[in-house]
Design a protein around this motif. Structure first.
Motif, mmCIF file in Angstrom:
data_model
loop_
_atom_site.group_PDB
_atom_site.id
_atom_site.type_symbol
_atom_site.label_atom_id
_atom_site.label_comp_id
_atom_site.label_asym_id
_atom_site.label_seq_id
_atom_site.Cartn_x
_atom_site.Cartn_y
_atom_site.Cartn_z
ATOM 1 N N THR A 1 0.956 -1.390 -0.003
ATOM 2 C CA THR A 1 -0.009 0.101 -0.031
ATOM 3 C C THR A 1 0.832 1.417 -0.030
ATOM 4 N N GLY A 2 2.188 1.181 -0.084
ATOM 5 C CA GLY A 2 3.051 2.182 0.174
ATOM 6 C C GLY A 2 2.868 3.126 -1.302
ATOM 7 N N LEU A 3 3.032 4.473 -0.888
ATOM 8 C CA LEU A 3 2.787 5.511 -1.893
ATOM 9 C C LEU A 3 3.940 6.096 -2.634
ATOM 10 N N SER A 4 5.158 5.603 -2.241
ATOM 11 C CA SER A 4 6.380 6.102 -3.026
ATOM 12 C C SER A 4 7.013 5.119 -3.756
ATOM 13 N N GLY A 5 6.569 3.896 -3.862
ATOM 14 C CA GLY A 5 7.174 2.883 -4.766
ATOM 15 C C GLY A 5 8.350 2.236 -4.160
ATOM 16 N N GLY A 6 8.231 2.086 -2.886
ATOM 17 C CA GLY A 6 9.524 1.435 -1.956
ATOM 18 C C GLY A 6 9.350 0.012 -2.264
ATOM 19 N N ALA A 7 8.296 -0.527 -2.599
ATOM 20 C CA ALA A 7 8.070 -1.904 -3.048
ATOM 21 C C ALA A 7 8.117 -2.347 -4.600
ATOM 22 N N ARG A 8 8.260 -1.160 -5.380
ATOM 23 C CA ARG A 8 8.544 -1.488 -6.666
ATOM 24 C C ARG A 8 9.585 -2.605 -6.912
ATOM 25 N N PRO A 9 9.431 -3.293 -8.025
ATOM 26 C CA PRO A 9 10.465 -4.122 -8.242
ATOM 27 C C PRO A 9 11.479 -3.670 -8.950
ATOM 28 N N VAL A 10 12.944 -4.259 -8.932
ATOM 29 C CA VAL A 10 13.725 -4.033 -10.026
ATOM 30 C C VAL A 10 14.216 -5.286 -10.880
ATOM 31 N N PRO A 11 14.795 -5.041 -12.121
ATOM 32 C CA PRO A 11 14.589 -5.896 -13.006
ATOM 33 C C PRO A 11 15.449 -7.275 -12.359
ATOM 34 N N GLY A 12 15.136 -8.502 -12.679
ATOM 35 C CA GLY A 12 15.792 -9.667 -12.203
ATOM 36 C C GLY A 12 15.595 -9.756 -10.824
ATOM 37 N N CYS A 13 14.871 -9.166 -10.126
ATOM 38 C CA CYS A 13 14.702 -9.351 -8.585
ATOM 39 C C CYS A 13 14.016 -10.605 -8.012
ATOM 40 N N ALA A 14 14.029 -10.891 -6.949
ATOM 41 C CA ALA A 14 12.986 -11.492 -6.377
ATOM 42 C C ALA A 14 12.203 -10.696 -5.425
ATOM 43 N N VAL A 15 10.747 -10.618 -5.416
ATOM 44 C CA VAL A 15 9.826 -9.910 -4.420
ATOM 45 C C VAL A 15 9.721 -10.801 -3.391
ATOM 46 N N LEU A 16 10.063 -10.130 -2.002
ATOM 47 C CA LEU A 16 10.162 -11.123 -0.724
ATOM 48 C C LEU A 16 8.844 -10.708 0.084
ATOM 49 N N SER A 17 7.816 -11.144 -0.289
ATOM 50 C CA SER A 17 6.571 -10.873 0.414
ATOM 51 C C SER A 17 6.275 -11.537 1.620
ATOM 52 N N LEU A 18 6.089 -10.497 2.687
ATOM 53 C CA LEU A 18 5.866 -10.931 4.098
ATOM 54 C C LEU A 18 4.359 -11.360 4.286
ATOM 55 N N SER A 19 3.871 -11.450 3.414
ATOM 56 C CA SER A 19 2.209 -11.383 3.782
ATOM 57 C C SER A 19 1.506 -12.731 4.387
ATOM 58 N N ARG A 20 2.352 -13.798 4.455
ATOM 59 C CA ARG A 20 2.146 -15.015 4.879
ATOM 60 C C ARG A 20 2.344 -14.884 6.473
ATOM 61 N N MET A 21 3.328 -13.987 6.927
ATOM 62 C CA MET A 21 3.754 -14.065 8.237
ATOM 63 C C MET A 21 2.890 -13.012 9.073
ATOM 64 N N ARG A 22 1.617 -13.481 9.372
ATOM 65 C CA ARG A 22 0.463 -12.553 9.992
ATOM 66 C C ARG A 22 0.063 -12.912 11.336
ATOM 67 N N ARG A 23 0.916 -13.408 12.133
ATOM 68 C CA ARG A 23 0.449 -13.850 13.298
ATOM 69 C C ARG A 23 0.809 -12.740 14.315
ATOM 70 N N ILE A 24 -0.115 -12.787 15.613
ATOM 71 C CA ILE A 24 0.228 -11.960 16.586
ATOM 72 C C ILE A 24 0.865 -12.866 17.449
ATOM 73 N N LEU A 25 2.185 -12.843 17.955
ATOM 74 C CA LEU A 25 2.893 -13.821 18.474
ATOM 75 C C LEU A 25 2.605 -13.836 20.002
ATOM 76 N N GLU A 26 2.564 -12.621 20.860
ATOM 77 C CA GLU A 26 2.654 -12.504 22.028
ATOM 78 C C GLU A 26 1.710 -11.145 22.578
ATOM 79 N N LEU A 27 1.148 -11.255 23.195
ATOM 80 C CA LEU A 27 0.542 -9.903 24.094
ATOM 81 C C LEU A 27 0.888 -9.817 25.356
ATOM 82 N N ASP A 28 1.640 -8.699 25.966
ATOM 83 C CA ASP A 28 2.189 -8.351 27.157
ATOM 84 C C ASP A 28 1.459 -7.243 27.694
ATOM 85 N N LEU A 29 0.124 -7.475 28.272
ATOM 86 C CA LEU A 29 -0.713 -6.016 28.538
ATOM 87 C C LEU A 29 0.099 -5.339 29.741
ATOM 88 N N GLU A 30 0.601 -6.125 30.859
ATOM 89 C CA GLU A 30 1.147 -5.747 32.034
ATOM 90 C C GLU A 30 2.283 -4.737 31.702
#
Lengths: 498, 461
Positions: free
Chosen positions: A89-118
């Motif tokens: 969703t970035g607006l400055s093209g920060g995730a625009r690919p470059v030729p020959g690259c691999a895009v490393l998408s982190l969209s599968r890593m979407r767990r909330i691992l730990e909550l420590d409210l204290e």
């Protein structure tokens, strides 16, 4: 970009492009999580900045820190550039690919691992959506403060990369003020933990360097964010003014009176018209409007709101509206938050700019922008975070009219130069990315840029992490006139040109 | 004197007027000490610089002859960050002590590094503004030193540490570049955050010559309370309850039993016999009634855990008395034992009782008394190892090492606000691991490829 020139560039880097390592990557993340089908690659050609698309060789979707580290090592060994991507969703093209690259998408890593409210924190994976952090803790009376307008779709990892802001930065700061720690995969595949529970971790503040580094210093695989208690109460008011001059004076007056609003947003005439068209709000046709939130303990908030309203009146407010209930308050904010998209209702195309100026210069800069727009024969709508001087001029144009898109881009550039002249910045929260690299040399001197490049060398000597972003020219020491003089760090073999 | 030093001295004598070069051994001895109790490491020469360009000149000379450079200001640091362990040139910033600008409109101040923190605070208060970081040494220490160490203080709980207030910097790097990074606006994300990287870098990456700080409107009212408990555990419980109750006091200071015994010697307050701990709590805001209402709410929240009454200061004089109890603690501890080594660790809030207990037990094992006090709200504790004679120092150092490791083992850190410097460089790797330290060494090397700036600090030798 054609496949041939892509391969050419990859070859120049000493690698054969990401295709060559597709099989190795599949062995790490599973064949389902390597995308090579051209039709599927289409959505990865750009992020929220939709022009200047580049097709990546492939997309790899790791599911854990270990997988990210293994992917990074494979890419490094084959000299394949990696472009990390969150929600896109970035607006400055920060995730625009470059030729020959691999895009490393982190969209599968979407767990909330730990909550420590204290102790007031949450540990999450980078693909977690910003608003989902707040949703997970709202029941217990907590929230995550940074709130970019895209918060219902953007990811925490992307927020860290861009040091995202939002409407509440004046009082609450930016992403960098709310990230306590991060697990990071470095360019050589090493996994390090930056930051920690103390306000000041020993050694260099690598976390500060990392936040906002636009995916160039490492891949974040876990983030520990600060959670805040929801304030006891929030009071909102909406004030209209004849023009942005009076509205700007009201903002300055409120701050000068010692009030720190949770948010104070300004809209000019065109933005108000657009917001009305999109939401059906019954806002009057006026030259400018302010939307202000005060939050905190009840008595304090009542006191502050009343005082701010007095100041707005004294500065020339035409009308003050106080929402009757939470539903009406939400509606007012909806009007503000939908203003970007709403501009689409009054113009076939538009360009979102993002620049910063000192707050005291708002009225003057808006007048200058109006003048520049007139000269360019284009309209500019302004809707922005007035409290922290973060402008979002929306340049309206019609792409079907030959030459208008170029004129709009030029006007956007002139506005950025204006921000630099007034002692501000070419970006307040969207980042430099691919879009504004050319302006970096106008905001920073060669010494500053060189030093940033050297910091990059220390993290990523081969420059394989999100190459081609942020920096204006592909050489270590920026564009300096005269013959090139090697830096001592280069002589010592600690850094190299690229 | 070595030949390179002699050659550097000759170059400096050509570049600077004589009155700005100090060679007097007595004065150099003073430049070689700070508040770390690590002894004297005098430089070969001290240069009183007045501008970024002059610092660049010093770096040029130092690079040519490979002579170390150490930045110094108030020398009130506690980790030995300014000690000239390899001798060389001390760059003193004491003359760069001007407040260049205070802007109430933009809520910023632009200052030189030698400005004393307390003086900046007083100056901005005249404009109704507020610079929150308040290290205990604020009447001595300078903004430059605060930036180098990322200094904190009691108010960090609500307002954050120095880093949160530095918007921009001008700094000279050893290779001669003069950086102007950051911005005057409170926002700005173009490029890497070099400002953030330089804050807390302990004078090992660059020498700061100008600082743009963020200011806040000054809260008009403050309320202060003192609460006594029968143990650190019940005080810590109270801290958690207060923070969970949605109140964010501007500070929450903890004193353990040994600290209380010392404080009792001069404090106007009589602590009950057997008092195990005390908390000093402060709330602030713009509306007098609501600030007082908040402190009353704090009092109600902690009542159940407290031993005896909650003392709420009724006026400014009483407020000052409460604070004197805390401010003179360090001095009062010396009446119990003439010497002390003050350690600075931070642990997760929930681990405060365990940390205080472990520090005590470690002391006892070495036959030493440990007094712990500090900023309980953010888990930043100062464990003071008390002793009587210099000969006890080896034992004290052993105890300190164990205390630092205990903090790391509890999920905490070896320094909450004083920095690593010379004092704790051997513990950095224990906390951060080899790879992270290696990355930091790479960073150090790209800023300072010749290794001439403040060598021997932060990293294990």
């Amino acid at each position: 970009m054609t496949a041939r020139s892509a391969a050419g560039e990859a070859a120049q880097r000493g690698g054969a492009g990401a295709r060559a390592v597709a099989r190795k990557l599949a062995a790490i993340v599973g064949p389902r999580n390597v995308v090579v089908d051209p039709a599927e690659l289409l959505v990865y050609e750009c992020d929220g900045l939709t022009h200047g698309r580049v097709r990546p060789d492939l997309v790899v979707l790791p599911g854990s820190t270990e997988e990210v580290a293994a992917v990074v090592r494979v890419a490094r060994d084959a000299s394949v550039p990696l472009v990390p991507r969150g929600a896109g969703t970035g607006l400055s093209g920060g995730a625009r690919p470059v030729p020959g690259c691999a895009v490393l998408s982190l969209s599968r890593m979407r767990r909330i691992l730990e909550l420590d409210l204290e102790n007031g924190w949450a540990r999450v994976e980078p693909g977690v959506i910003n608003l989902d952090v707040t949703r997970a803790v709202a029941g217990a009376g907590f929230y995550y403060a940074p709130d970019p307008s895209s918060q219902s779709v953007c990811s925490i990892g992307g927020n860290v990369a861009e040091n995202s802001g939002g409407a509440h930065c004046l009082k609450y700061g930016f992403t960098t003020n709310h990230v306590l720690a991060a697990r990071v995969v470095l360019s050589d595949g090493a996994v390090v933990d930056l930051g920690g529970p103390a306000p000041d971790a020993p050694g260099y503040d690598l976390l500060a360097a990392l936040v906002g580094s636009e995916g160039m210093l490492g891949v974040v695989t876990e983030v520990t964010v600060r959670l805040l208690r929801k304030p006891e109460t929030t009071r909102t008011f909406f004030a209209t003014f004849p023009s942005t001059d009076e509205a700007g004076a009201a903002v300055s007056g409120i701050i000068a009176a010692g009030i720190l609003p949770a948010a104070i947003e300004m809209m000019d005439r065109l933005a108000i018209v657009a917001a009305k068209a999109a939401t059906g709000l019954d806002w009057p046709d006026v030259g400018a409007a302010l939307l202000m939130d005060a939050d905190g303990p009840r008595a304090e908030v009542e006191h502050v709101s009343a005082r701010a309203i007095e100041i707005a009146r004294a500065a020339g407010a035409l009308e003050i509206r106080v929402p009757r209930d939470e539903a009406e308050r939400q509606l007012m904010w909806k009007g503000r938050k939908s203003a970007f998209a709403a501009v689409g209702r009054i113009s076939p195309s538009y360009l979102v700019e993002d620049g910063v100026i000192p707050r005291s210069e708002i009225a003057r800069v808006l007048r200058d922008i109006g003048r520049l727009a007139e000269e360019a024969g284009l309209r500019v709508a302004n809707v922005f975070h007035a409290g922290d001087g973060n402008l979002h001029p929306l340049v309206l144009y019609d792409a079907r009219v030959p030459g208008e898109e170029e004129r709009a881009a030029r006007l956007g550039g002139e506005i950025l130069r204006l921000c630099i002249r007034y002692g501000g910045s070419i970006t307040g929260e969207h980042g430099v990315g691919a879009e504004k690299a050319a302006y970096m040399a106008e905001q920073f001197g060669p010494d500053d840029l060189d030093t940033m490049q050297r910091v990059r060398c220390a993290f990523d000597g081969a420059a394989l992490m999100n190459p081609g972003k942020v920096f204006p020219t592909p050489r270590l020491c920026g564009e300096k006139p005269g013959p090139y003089r090697p830096h001592p760090a280069e002589v010592a073999g600690l850094a190299e040109r690229w | 004197m070595t030949a390179p030093v002699a050659a550097a001295l000759a170059d400096l004598a050509r570049a600077f007027p004589a009155e700005r070069l100090t060679r007097d051994p007595e004065r150099l001895e003073a430049y070689g000490r700070d508040e770390s109790d690590l002894g004297a490491y005098p430089p070969d020469v001290a240069v009183l610089v007045e501008s970024a360009e002059e610092i660049r000149e010093v770096f040029r000379i130092a690079s040519a002859h490979r002579v170390p450079v150490v930045p110094v200001a108030a020398r009130s640091g506690k980790s030995g960050g300014v000690l000239a362990v390899q001798r060389g040139i001390a760059v003193s910033l004491e003359r760069m002590n001007r407040i260049l600008e205070i802007s109430p409109e933009d809520l910023v101040a632009r200052v030189e590094p030698g400005v004393v923190t307390g003086q900046l605070q007083a100056a901005v208060e005249e404009h109704g503004l507020f610079y929150p970081p308040d290290p205990n040494s604020l009447e001595l220490c300078t903004i430059g030193g605060n930036v180098a160490e990322n200094a904190g203080g009691p108010r960090a709980l609500k307002y954050g540490v120095t880093r949160e207030y530095v918007l921009g910097l001008t700094a000279v790097v050893p290779t001669g570049e003069i950086l102007k990074v950051g911005h005057r606006s409170i926002k700005g994300v173009a490029g890497y955050d070099l400002t953030g990287l330089l804050v807390g870098s302990e004078g090992t990456l660059a020498i700061v010559t100008e600082v743009m700080v963020k200011l806040l409107p000054r809260p008009r009212h403050v309320s202060t309370a003192l609460v006594v408990f029968d143990s650190v555990a019940s005080a810590a419980r109270a801290v958690s309850r207060v923070l969970a109750g949605g109140v964010i006091p501007r500070c929450l200071e903890l004193l353990d039993d040994v600290s209380l015994a010392a404080a009792g010697k001069t404090s106007p307050f009589r602590f009950p016999a057997g008092a195990g701990a005390a908390l000093l709590v402060e709330t602030d805001g713009n509306d007098e009634e609501s600030v007082f209402a908040e402190i009353v709410r704090v009092a109600e929240i902690v009542q159940g855990d407290a031993a005896g009454e909650v003392i709420v200061a009724q006026n400014e004089a009483q407020r000052r008395e409460v604070w004197e109890t805390r401010r003179y603690l360090s001095v009062n501890l010396k009446t119990l034992h003439p010497m002390k080594l003050s350690e600075d660790v931070a642990v997760p809030r929930s681990k405060i009782p365990a940390m205080v207990e472990r520090a005590k037990a470690i002391g006892a094992r070495h036959g030493l008394v440990v007094a712990t006090y500090g900023h309980a709200g953010d888990g930043n504790l100062h464990c003071n190892v008390l002793f009587d004679r210099a000969e006890e120092r080896p034992r004290v150092d052993l105890a300190v090492g164990e205390i630092l490791r205990a903090a790391v083992d509890l999920g905490g850190t070896i320094t909450g606000e004083h920095g690593v410097g010379l004092a704790k460089r051997d513990f950095l790797e224990y906390e951060q691991g080899r790879e992270l330290v290696a990355l930091q060494r790479r960073l150090k090397a790209v800023f300072d490829p010749l290794g001439i700036l403040n060598p021997g600090k932060m990293f294990p030798g």
